[in-house]
Write a protein that holds these residues in place. Structure first.
Motif, PDB file in Angstrom:
ATOM      1  N   ARG A 199       0.841  -1.202   0.000  1.00  0.00           N
ATOM      2  CA  ARG A 199       0.000   0.000   0.000  1.00  0.00           C
ATOM      3  C   ARG A 199       0.871   1.244   0.000  1.00  0.00           C
ATOM      4  O   ARG A 199       1.958   1.267   0.566  1.00  0.00           O
ATOM      5  N   GLN A 200       0.371   2.295  -0.617  1.00  0.00           N
ATOM      6  CA  GLN A 200       1.069   3.589  -0.629  1.00  0.00           C
ATOM      7  C   GLN A 200       0.128   4.635  -1.224  1.00  0.00           C
ATOM      8  O   GLN A 200      -0.973   4.303  -1.658  1.00  0.00           O
ATOM      9  N   VAL A 201       0.602   5.872  -1.274  1.00  0.00           N
ATOM     10  CA  VAL A 201      -0.182   6.906  -1.952  1.00  0.00           C
ATOM     11  C   VAL A 201      -0.050   6.679  -3.458  1.00  0.00           C
ATOM     12  O   VAL A 201       1.045   6.452  -3.964  1.00  0.00           O
ATOM     13  N   ILE A 202      -1.174   6.732  -4.156  1.00  0.00           N
ATOM     14  CA  ILE A 202      -1.132   6.611  -5.624  1.00  0.00           C
ATOM     15  C   ILE A 202      -1.878   7.784  -6.258  1.00  0.00           C
ATOM     16  O   ILE A 202      -2.704   8.423  -5.605  1.00  0.00           O
ATOM     17  N   HIS A 203      -1.585   8.029  -7.530  1.00  0.00           N
ATOM     18  CA  HIS A 203      -2.255   9.093  -8.279  1.00  0.00           C
ATOM     19  C   HIS A 203      -3.730   8.764  -8.443  1.00  0.00           C
ATOM     20  O   HIS A 203      -4.612   9.599  -8.294  1.00  0.00           O
ATOM     21  N   ASN A 204      -3.990   7.500  -8.795  1.00  0.00           N
ATOM     22  CA  ASN A 204      -5.346   6.952  -8.794  1.00  0.00           C
ATOM     23  C   ASN A 204      -6.254   7.462  -9.909  1.00  0.00           C
ATOM     24  O   ASN A 204      -7.444   7.162  -9.905  1.00  0.00           O
ATOM     25  N   ASP A 205      -5.715   8.226 -10.842  1.00  0.00           N
ATOM     26  CA  ASP A 205      -6.619   8.668 -11.907  1.00  0.00           C
ATOM     27  C   ASP A 205      -5.872   8.972 -13.213  1.00  0.00           C
ATOM     28  O   ASP A 205      -6.081  10.026 -13.821  1.00  0.00           O
ATOM     29  N   ALA A 206      -5.012   8.028 -13.649  1.00  0.00           N
ATOM     30  CA  ALA A 206      -4.306   8.239 -14.923  1.00  0.00           C
ATOM     31  C   ALA A 206      -5.275   7.913 -16.054  1.00  0.00           C
ATOM     32  O   ALA A 206      -5.075   6.975 -16.820  1.00  0.00           O
ATOM     33  N   ASN A 207      -6.334   8.686 -16.131  1.00  0.00           N
ATOM     34  CA  ASN A 207      -7.354   8.388 -17.148  1.00  0.00           C
ATOM     35  C   ASN A 207      -7.001   9.039 -18.483  1.00  0.00           C
ATOM     36  O   ASN A 207      -6.007   9.758 -18.602  1.00  0.00           O
ATOM     37  N   ASP A 208      -7.810   8.782 -19.480  1.00  0.00           N
ATOM     38  CA  ASP A 208      -7.457   9.191 -20.839  1.00  0.00           C
ATOM     39  C   ASP A 208      -7.564  10.696 -21.066  1.00  0.00           C
ATOM     40  O   ASP A 208      -7.220  11.178 -22.144  1.00  0.00           O
ATOM     41  N   TYR A 209      -8.034  11.447 -20.074  1.00  0.00           N
ATOM     42  CA  TYR A 209      -7.992  12.905 -20.173  1.00  0.00           C
ATOM     43  C   TYR A 209      -6.928  13.495 -19.253  1.00  0.00           C
ATOM     44  O   TYR A 209      -6.683  14.694 -19.267  1.00  0.00           O
ATOM     45  N   ASN A 210      -6.290  12.659 -18.455  1.00  0.00           N
ATOM     46  CA  ASN A 210      -5.225  13.140 -17.571  1.00  0.00           C
ATOM     47  C   ASN A 210      -3.843  12.771 -18.073  1.00  0.00           C
ATOM     48  O   ASN A 210      -2.842  13.206 -17.521  1.00  0.00           O
ATOM     49  N   VAL A 211      -3.791  11.919 -19.108  1.00  0.00           N
ATOM     50  CA  VAL A 211      -2.492  11.508 -19.651  1.00  0.00           C
ATOM     51  C   VAL A 211      -2.299  12.213 -20.992  1.00  0.00           C
ATOM     52  O   VAL A 211      -3.185  12.189 -21.842  1.00  0.00           O
ATOM     53  N   LEU A 212      -1.123  12.839 -21.149  1.00  0.00           N
ATOM     54  CA  LEU A 212      -0.820  13.537 -22.414  1.00  0.00           C
ATOM     55  C   LEU A 212       0.181  12.731 -23.226  1.00  0.00           C
ATOM     56  O   LEU A 212       1.092  12.116 -22.663  1.00  0.00           O
ATOM     57  N   LEU A 213       0.002  12.774 -24.544  1.00  0.00           N
ATOM     58  CA  LEU A 213       0.947  12.091 -25.439  1.00  0.00           C
ATOM     59  C   LEU A 213       1.585  13.115 -26.364  1.00  0.00           C
ATOM     60  O   LEU A 213       0.918  14.038 -26.830  1.00  0.00           O
TER      61      LEU A 213
END
Ligand SMILES: Cc1ncc(COP(=O)(O)O)c(C=O)c1O
Length: 1007
Positions: A199-213
Motif C-alpha cells: 500500500r502507498q499513496v497513488i495518483h489513482n486517476d491516470a485516465n485518458d484525459y489526464n495523460v498527455l501524449l
C-alpha cells in the motif's frame, strides 16, 4: 461547472486581472474543461505557457494535498512530466482571489501534448511509456505522506465493496446485473488477495484525459492529482489500464503492456499481477455505480452519460475475454510464468519421453512420414486455398501415397492461413488465432487412436461446426508433484466416442477413439489433431487448437510441443516468429542481460544476410558497415556450400587424419612471412589470445604481460586482464599486477601527434619504461599484445616505426610479441594481408579470429616452429572443436573467395575512396576532426572544437541513429571517448555503397 458559453469577455477580463496583479503576467487566456475547478491555458507574449487553476472553495485539505505532492515530486523526481508550481509575486503557491466568488488561485507550468483520448498514436509505445511513468511516479510517491490521502474515498477501487449498496442506482437491469457480478467477484475473490498487497499513496486517476501524449506517441505529461489516495499500489496500474484500453483492438494487450512496463521500473509481485485484470473490470463497475448515483442526483449531467457509454462497452468487451488467458498474458508481460506448473509438466514429459506409446499404428517400428506445409509460403498454398473438400482430401492422400509414407504430419507452431472463419478472431479482427497448437496426423478415417499414456476421460464435446474440431476428447493425466495436464484428440469419429464415459480410465496403448470422416470432423481431410494442454482455460473440450502468434509466449506454455509424446522421425514443430517486443522480453528473461542489444530504443530483428546487407523481418535491407566478421559478405554462397557439404560428410575432432585440415594449415601459413609456419586451431579470438599467453609463458618462462591502453583482446578471464577497455571500465576490477599498460600511440590527441616523425619511437619508449619497471621487480615480460591498427582505441593507425621499436624493447627483455589480427586481418587493410605488415615487423605469434570463418566460430594462432616446439612439452594440447573438418572447409572457402574476388585490393581502393570522401566532408563539416584508417578499417573522429578536441560523443550517437533511421545504414562508435565513427563493412562493400554512405553522412551532418 461553468460552461464555455457562459464565460463572457468580462469574466476572462477577471482572469487577466488575476494574472497581472498576482503573477505579473500578460497574455492570452483560454478556458479549459474541468469538473470542479476553473482551468485556463495562459500564453504570455514571450510564448511561455501556464495552467491557471481557480479552485472552488470548500476542500482545503484536498487542495493542500495537491500542492504538497507537486512540491514532493519537484524535489524527489524532477524528471517526471508533471506540472511544477509557479509562485505568485510574493512567493506563495496558493493565493486567495475573487472570481465568481472566493477562490484559491494556483499557477502551474504547462505540459505539452494531446490528451490520450484524442491522440492519434495510442499504440504499444504509448502504453509502455505510460507504464514507465506510473512506475517512476509511484516510486517517488512511496515516500509521500499527507493526511488528505488517508481518506475513505469512493473512487478507491480497493474499497469497491462499498458500491454494492449503490447498485440500485443503475436502472438498466442488464447493466446492473453485470456490475453486480463484478462487484461480488471483487468482494469474494479479489479483496481477500488485495489484503497482502503493498500500500502507498497513488495518483489513482491516470485516465485518458489526464495523460498527455507527444507527437511520437510517448507520454509527455500526467495531470490532476486530485484523486490521490492511500491504497493498494496495484490499483494505479488497473486504473490507467482501464482508460488506456478504451477502443484498443486488443484491450488485454494494452493492460499487459502497461503492467509489464510498470514492472520493469517498479517491480510488482505475482500476486499483484494476478489482480490487475479483475481490478480493471472493478474500476468500470465502480465508475458505473458512481455515475448512476450522480445522474440520479443531477439528472441534467450529460457529460457523465457520454463517458459511461465507453465504460459499458469496454466492460462488456472485457467480460467476453477469457479471464484466465488475460491473467496469463499480464503475468507473461511482467516476466512471470504464464502457467506456473507448465514448466514442471514439460520437464516431466521430457524425462518420460521414452515411456510413451504411439498414438497411431503401434505396430510400426519406424513409421515413414511426410510433412505438410499449411503456411502462405507453401508451394501449394494457392492450390489449397482453391480446393473443394474432396480435392483437399485427395491431395492429402496423393501426397502421402506418392511419398510412400505411412501417414502425413501437420506441424506444431505453424502459422497457418487455413483458419479463415470469424471463430478464429479473439475480440477483434486484428487479433486472430492462426498458430497451430498441436500436431496433426493425416491418415484414413476410422483409423484407431491409441492413448500414449494412461489417463482418464476428462471432457468430451462435439464441435459440430464447419472447420471446427468435430468430436473432441481430453484425457487427463498427472505429472510429478500432482500437476495435472491433458492430451487433446480432435476431429474424431462420433461412433468411436459413443461409449466413452467421463471419468473412464484409459490404459496406455489402448485404442480408445478413431479418426473421424470429413462429414463429422469439422469438414477437414481425415486427421487427428493431437495437443498437450497444461491449462484448458476453463474451456474444457472446447479448448482452442490454434493460438495467437503475438501471444506465443503464453500459448506455448498452455500447449507445449507434443513432439515429446509422439516421437516422430521428422521435426514436427516450427519456431514461431515473435514480434520484437516479445523477443526483447523473452531474451531479457532467458539470456544474461549483460549482453546488450544494438539500437536498444528501436532494435532490429534481422532474419537474413546478403553481401553487405542485412535483411529484417519485413524484408527491408540495411547496409551493414559494422560487420568485419562476415568478411567476404553475409551468406557468401561458396562459404555456405563448403559448410553444407562438409557437414553432410563428416565433422569430428582433429585427432584423426584429414586432408582438409592439413590443406588449410598449408594455405593459411602460405600467407605469412617466415618463420610463422605453425598453426593451432581454436574457436574464438579470445581462445586464440589465451593460447598465445600459454605459448609465450612456456617459451619465455616469464609471466608478465604488456598491453596497449584501451585495448580489448577477449572475454576470457585471462584476456579481461590484458584488456584495459574492460578492466578499467564499468564493472572492471582494475589492472592486475602481472599486467603493464603502455601508452596508446594516438597521433590525433596523444602526446606526440601527426607530423612528428619521431612519434613512433617516442610512444615505444613507454614500452621500454614499463619493461624497466618490471625489471626493478626482478621480472621480465612474457608477451607484448598489440593490434596492427587499434580497434577499441578508436580505429587508430599506428605511428611509423612504433611496432618496430616496441618489438625491439620487448625482445631485448626476452619477451615475445603478439599481433592480434582478430579485427584487422585477412586483407582488410588493403595494402597487405595482415595489419602488422604495414609496420614492417614480423611478430612471434599472430592471433586470427572474426573474419577467418566468415561468421562460423573458428579462430587460429600462428607461430614459429621454435615457439610451438617449446609448447610440446608433454602436456597435450587438445581442443574438441578447433580445426574440425567443417571449420577447415569453411576457412578454405574464405581464403578462396578473398583470392578469387581480389578482396584485398578491393579493400584498398574502396578504403581510399572512402577516406578521400570523408576528408572532403571534413572541409564542410567542422565536427569531423580526423579521418584515418587503412583499407576498409576506418575511423572518423568527431569533435566539438578542432582546437580543444572536445569529443562529440552525443552528436555521434545522434548521427548513428539518424544514419539508421533515415538512410538504413548500420554503424557503431568506438574509442575511449565514444566519439569515433567505426567503419569496417564486409569487404564486398562497393563504390556505390561507399558513395551512398558519404552522401548520407553529408545529409545527416547538414541537417
Ligand atoms: C582485437 C580483438 N581481439 C580479440 C577479440 C576476441 O574475439 P572473440 O570475441 O572471437 O573471442 C576481439 C573481439 O572483439 C577483438 O576485437
Amino acid at each position: 461547472m461553468t460552461s464555455n458559453s457562459a464565460m463572457d469577455a468580462n469574466s476572462l477580463a477577471g482572469v487577466h486581472n488575476i494574472l497581472a496583479e498576482i503573477y505579473g503576467l500578460e497574455g492570452t487566456v483560454k478556458k479549459l474543461p474541468g469538473e470542479h475547478d476553473l482551468n485556463f491555458h495562459v500564453r504570455t507574449s514571450d510564448e511561455r505557457n501556464f495552467l491557471l487553476k481557480l479552485h472552488a472553495p470548500g476542500n482545503d485539505a484536498e487542495l493542500d494535498m495537491q500542492v504538497s505532492v507537486l512540491e514532493h515530486l519537484a524535489a524527489h523526481a524532477p524528471q517526471l512530466p508533471v506540472s511544477k508550481a509557479v509562485p505568485d509575486r510574493y512567493g506563495a503557491t496558493l493565493t486567495d482571489v475573487t472570481y465568481l466568488g472566493p477562490r484559491k488561485a494556483r499557477l502551474l507550468t504547462w505540459l505539452d501534448g494531446n490528451v490520450w483520448a484524442k491522440a492519434e498514436r495510442r499504440g504499444e509505445p504509448a502504453a509502455q511509456s505510460l507504464g514507465y511513468l506510473l512506475a517512476e511516479l509511484d516510486r517517488s510517491l512511496a515516500t509521500f505522506e499527507h493526511q488528505g490521502t488517508k481518506r475513505i474515498y469512493n473512487w478507491d477501487i480497493a474499497r469497491a465493496v462499498r458500491h454494492l449498496e449503490n447498485l440500485h442506482y443503475i436502472e438498466d437491469e442488464t447493466k446492473r446485473q453485470a456490475v453486480g457480478e463484478i462487484l461480488q467477484q471483487f468482494a469474494d475473490d479479489l479483496l481477500p488477495r488485495l489484503q497482502d498487497c503493498s500500500r502507498q499513496v497513488i495518483h489513482n486517476d491516470a485516465n485518458d484525459y489526464n495523460v498527455l501524449l507527444d507527437e511520437n506517441g510517448q507520454v509527455s505529461g500526467l495531470l490532476d492529482f486530485g484523486d490521490m489516495v492511500e491504497s493498494c499500489r496495484v490499483v494505479e496500474i488497473a486504473v490507467a489500464a482501464a482508460y488506456a484500453l478504451i477502443g484498443a483492438s486488443d484491450p488485454v494487450g494494452v493492460a499487459a503492456t502497461i503492467a509489464g512496463a510498470y514492472h520493469l521500473k517498479n517491480q510488482i509481485t505475482e500476486q499483484e499481477a494476478d489482480l490487475i485484470f479483475g481490478l480493471v473490470k472493478t474500476r468500470y463497475a465502480v465508475s458505473m455505480c458512481m455515475a448512476a448515483k450522480q445522474i440520479r442526483e443531477n439528472p441534467e449531467n450529460q457529460y457523465l452519460l457520454v463517458s459511461q457509454e465507453d465504460v459499458w462497452r469496454e466492460m462488456q468487451r472485457l467480460n467476453a475475454e477469457n479471464a484466465r488467458l488475460a491473467n496469463m498474458r499480464i503475468r507473461s508481460a511482467c516476466g512471470f510464468a504464464p502457467v506456473p506448473h507448465a514448466k514442471r509438466v514439460i520437464r516431466w514429459l521430457e524425462m518420460n519421453a521414452h515411456a510413451f506409446s504411439p498414438v497411431i499404428r503401434p505396430e510400426l517400428a519406424t513409421p515413414k512420414t511426410i510433412v505438410f506445409d499449411f503456411t502462405h509460403t507453401a508451394t501449394y498454398a494457392a492450390q489449397l486455398a482453391g480446393f473443394s473438400g474432396a480435392e483437399f482430401d485427395a491431395f492429402c492422400e496423393d501426397q502421402i501415397r506418392e511419398a510412400g509414407a505411412d501417414y502425413g504430419i501437420g506441424i506444431y507452431g505453424e502459422d497457418r492461413t487455413v483458419y479463415k472463419s470469424d471463430a478464429f478472431e479473439m475480440g477483434s479482427p486484428e487479433v486472430r488465432r492462426s498458430v497451430h497448437l498441436g500436431i496433426d496426423i493425416f491418415a484414413p478415417d476410422f483409423e484407431p487412436v491409441h492413448a500414449p499414456m494412461a489417463g482418464t476421460v476428462a471432457f468430451y464435446h462435439d464441435d459440430a461446426v464447419y472447420n471446427g474440431f468435430g468430436p473432441t476428447v481430453l484425457l487427463e493425466h498427472e505429472a510429478s508433484e500432482g500437476d495435472k495436464f491433458w492430451t487433446l484428440y480432435g476431429h474424431l469419429s462420433r461412433r468411436g466416442c459413443e461409449n466413452l464415459k467421463i471419468g473412464q480410465k484409459i490404459e496406455k496403448g489402448e485404442a480408445f477413439a478413431e479418426f473421424g470422416p470429413r462429414e463429422e470432423n469439422g469438414e477437414w481431410p481425415p486427421h487427428l489433431h493431437f495437443q498437450i494442454v497444461t491449462d484448458h482455460l476453463g474451456l474444457e473440450a472446447r479448448m482452442h487448437g490454434v493460438g495467437v502468434r503475438q501471444q506465443w509466449p503464453v500459448w506455448r506454455e498452455i500447449s507445449p510441443d507434443p513432439s515429446v509424446i509422439l516421437g516422430l522421425p521428422v521435426s514436427a514443430s516450427a519456431i514461431v516468429a515473435q514480434d520484437k517486443t516479445a523477443l526483447v522480453q523473452e531474451r531479457s528473461l532467458r539470456i544474461g542481460r549483460s549482453l546488450s542489444i544494438a539500437y536498444s530504443d528501436a532494435p532490429l530483428k534481422i532474419v537474413g544476410g546478403d553481401g553487405c546487407y542485412l535483411v529484417d523481418e519485413s524484408g527491408k535491407r540495411w547496409l551493414d558497415m559494422v560487420n568485419n566478421v562476415c568478411h567476404v559478405g553475409h551468406c557468401h554462397p561458396r562459404v555456405v556450400e563448403a559448410a553444407k557439404t562438409q557437414m553432410g560428410q563428416l565433422n569430428t575432432n582433429s585427432r584423426y587424419l584429414h586432408d582438409t585440415l592439413v590443406e588449410y594449415s598449408h594455405r593459411l601459413t602460405d600467407l605469412f612471412p617466415d618463420p610463422l609456419n605453425v598453426c593451432f586451431f581454436v574457436n574464438s579470438g579470445s581462445e586464440a589470445n589465451d593460447l598465445a599467453i600459454r605459448l609465450a609463458r612456456t617459451y619465455t618462462g616469464n609471466r608478465d604481460l604488456l598491453t596497449v591502453d584501451h585495448a580489448y583482446h577477449g572475454h576470457l578471464s585471462s584476456l579481461i586482464e590484458v584488456s584495459p577497455y574492460k578492466f578499467a571500465g564499468k564493472g572492471g576490477e582494475g589492472r592486475p599486477s602481472h599486467v603493464r599498460v603502455v601508452q596508446m600511440p594516438d597521433l590525433y590527441r596523444g602526446q606526440w601527434r601527426y607530423g612528428d616523425e619521431d612519434a613512433g619511437r617516442n610512444y615505444a619508449e613507454d614500452v621500454r619504461r614499463k619493461i624497466e619497471d618490471l625489471k626493478k621487480e626482478g621480472k621480465s615480460p612474457a608477451l607484448f599484445f598489440s593490434e596492427g591498427i587499434l580497434g577499441t582505441g578508436g580505429q587508430l593507425v599506428l605511428p611509423k616505426g612504433y611496432l618496430q621499436h616496441a618489438y625491439e624493447h620487448v625482445r631485448e627483455a626476452g619477451g615475445l610479441c603478439l599481433a592480434d589480427e582478430v579485427q584487422v586481418g585477412f586483407g582488410r587493410v588493403g595494402s597487405h594481408m595482415w595489419a602488422f605488415e604495414t609496420q614492417g615487423v614480423v611478430p612471434d605469434i599472430v592471433t586470427l579470429g572474426k573474419p577467418i570463418g566468415n561468421g562460423h566460430p573458428m579462430a587460429a594462432v600462428i607461430t614459429s616452429e621454435k615457439v610451438a616446439a617449446a609448447f610440446a612439452n608433454g602436456m597435450e594440447y587438445f581442443n574438441t572443436f578447433g580445426g574440425n573438418p567443417v571449420s577447415a572447409s569453411i576457412g578454405l572457402a574464405v581464403l578462396d573467395v578473398i583470392r578469387d574476388e581480389r578482396l584485398k585490393h578491393h579493400c584498398q581502393v574502396t578504403g581510399e575512396r572512402m577516406m578521400a570522401g570523408a576528408r572532403a566532408l571534413a572541409e564542410k563539416h567542422t565536427v569531423i576532426g580526423d579521418v584515418r584508417g587503412h583499407g576498409l578499417f576506418i575511423g572518423i573522429e568527431l569533435v566539438r572544437d578542432r582546437e580543444t578536441l572536445e569529443p562529440a560523443a552525443d552528436e555521434l550517437d545522434e548521427i548513428i541513429r539518424k544514419m539508421k533511421t533515415r538512410h538504413g545504414i548500420l554503424l557503431s562508435s568506438e574509442g575511449p571517448h565514444h566519439n569515433v565513427l567505426k567503419i569496417k563493412p564486409p569487404a564486398q562493400f562497393s563504390f556505390e555503397d561507399c558513395d551512398y554512405f558519404l552522401a548520407s553522412l553529408d545529409e545527416v551532418l547538414s541537417n
